[in-house]
Design a protein around this motif. Structure first.
Motif, mmCIF file in Angstrom:
data_model
loop_
_atom_site.group_PDB
_atom_site.id
_atom_site.type_symbol
_atom_site.label_atom_id
_atom_site.label_comp_id
_atom_site.label_asym_id
_atom_site.label_seq_id
_atom_site.Cartn_x
_atom_site.Cartn_y
_atom_site.Cartn_z
ATOM 1 N N GLN A 1 0.835 -1.199 0.000
ATOM 2 C CA GLN A 1 0.000 0.000 0.000
ATOM 3 C C GLN A 1 0.877 1.260 0.000
ATOM 4 O O GLN A 1 0.597 2.224 -0.705
ATOM 5 N N LEU A 2 1.935 1.223 0.783
ATOM 6 C CA LEU A 2 2.862 2.358 0.835
ATOM 7 C C LEU A 2 3.514 2.576 -0.526
ATOM 8 O O LEU A 2 3.631 3.715 -0.993
ATOM 9 N N LEU A 3 3.929 1.504 -1.185
ATOM 10 C CA LEU A 3 4.540 1.627 -2.511
ATOM 11 C C LEU A 3 3.556 2.255 -3.495
ATOM 12 O O LEU A 3 3.937 3.119 -4.296
ATOM 13 N N ALA A 4 2.297 1.866 -3.434
ATOM 14 C CA ALA A 4 1.296 2.458 -4.331
ATOM 15 C C ALA A 4 1.160 3.956 -4.077
ATOM 16 O O ALA A 4 1.079 4.747 -5.021
ATOM 17 N N ILE A 5 1.164 4.351 -2.831
ATOM 18 C CA ILE A 5 1.079 5.775 -2.492
ATOM 19 C C ILE A 5 2.329 6.498 -2.970
ATOM 20 O O ILE A 5 2.259 7.596 -3.536
ATOM 21 N N ARG A 6 3.487 5.891 -2.780
ATOM 22 C CA ARG A 6 4.742 6.502 -3.243
ATOM 23 C C ARG A 6 4.721 6.715 -4.756
ATOM 24 O O ARG A 6 5.117 7.767 -5.256
ATOM 25 N N LEU A 7 4.263 5.703 -5.492
ATOM 26 C CA LEU A 7 4.249 5.808 -6.953
ATOM 27 C C LEU A 7 3.262 6.872 -7.426
ATOM 28 O O LEU A 7 3.561 7.623 -8.361
ATOM 29 N N LEU A 8 2.126 6.970 -6.763
ATOM 30 C CA LEU A 8 1.169 8.023 -7.128
ATOM 31 C C LEU A 8 1.730 9.402 -6.784
ATOM 32 O O LEU A 8 1.544 10.359 -7.526
ATOM 33 N N SER A 9 2.454 9.480 -5.698
ATOM 34 C CA SER A 9 3.053 10.751 -5.277
ATOM 35 C C SER A 9 4.084 11.247 -6.294
ATOM 36 O O SER A 9 4.321 12.449 -6.405
ATOM 37 N N LEU A 10 4.662 10.328 -7.047
ATOM 38 C CA LEU A 10 5.643 10.715 -8.073
ATOM 39 C C LEU A 10 5.029 11.585 -9.170
ATOM 40 O O LEU A 10 5.750 12.311 -9.853
ATOM 41 N N ALA A 11 3.725 11.527 -9.319
ATOM 42 C CA ALA A 11 3.071 12.378 -10.331
ATOM 43 C C ALA A 11 3.346 13.853 -10.050
ATOM 44 O O ALA A 11 3.451 14.660 -10.977
ATOM 45 N N PHE A 12 3.482 14.205 -8.780
ATOM 46 C CA PHE A 12 3.781 15.599 -8.445
ATOM 47 C C PHE A 12 5.180 15.994 -8.928
ATOM 48 O O PHE A 12 5.393 17.124 -9.346
#
Length: 171
Positions: free
Chosen positions: A77-88
């Motif tokens: 779950q943390l990895l998914a959040i990290r990857l989505l955060s990369l959009a910024f």
């Protein structure tokens, strides 16, 4: 434009590597930021954590990543959040390019150098590949610089009735 696409590909790969190789909850305050996302995603059934006083928008944007990985281990779950955060980070790099191009339209080297500094800045990539609200702040800063650069550009000076107030505007 080729330089931008190469830089974009490079910083995306680098960001994914940072997100995947950094140990779970290895970034500063990442556990507390993750708890805040959890709190929003579960309708408040989990405590907010120490970052619960932060503004909600970034955390609300991370909720879909949490939901998509529901039932998975926290590390997933943390990895998914990290990857989505990369959009910024992607947005920050893009708006850096656009702002530099707007401010120095006749000097193609300026946007390339400015974007290179942002795209290859190690702490920016590391933090952007973490579950934290900082990448959203970086993105908003880049958008603000672009907006200010656009407002004070030569072309804007020709459109607005107050050219003497704009730096570099011709009278």
């Amino acid at each position: 434009m080729r330089g931008l696409s190469r830089l974009s590909a490079l910083h995306r790969v680098r960001g994914v590597l940072y997100a995947a190789l950094n140990p779970p909850f290895g970034s500063p305050d990442e556990r507390a930021h993750f708890q805040y996302v959890q709190h929003l995603a579960t309708g408040g059934s989990v405590p907010r954590g120490d970052e619960g006083h932060q503004p909600v928008p970034y955390y609300a944007m991370m909720v879909p990543a949490y939901w998509l990985t529901a039932g998975q281990p926290e590390a997933t779950q943390l990895l998914a959040i990290r990857l989505l955060s990369l959009a910024f980070l992607v947005g920050t790099v893009l708006f850096t390019w656009l702002a530099a191009r707007q401010m120095a339209p006749d000097k193609p080297f300026v946007p390339l150098v400015a974007t290179t500094f942002v795209a290859l800045h190690p702490p920016l990539a590391y933090i952007s590949a973490s579950a934290t609200h900082d990448p959203a702040a970086h993105f908003l800063g880049a958008v603000l610089v672009f907006c200010v650069g656009t407002a004070f550009s030569e072309s804007a000076a020709r459109l607005h009735p107050w050219p003497p107030l704009l730096p570099g505007a011709r009278q």
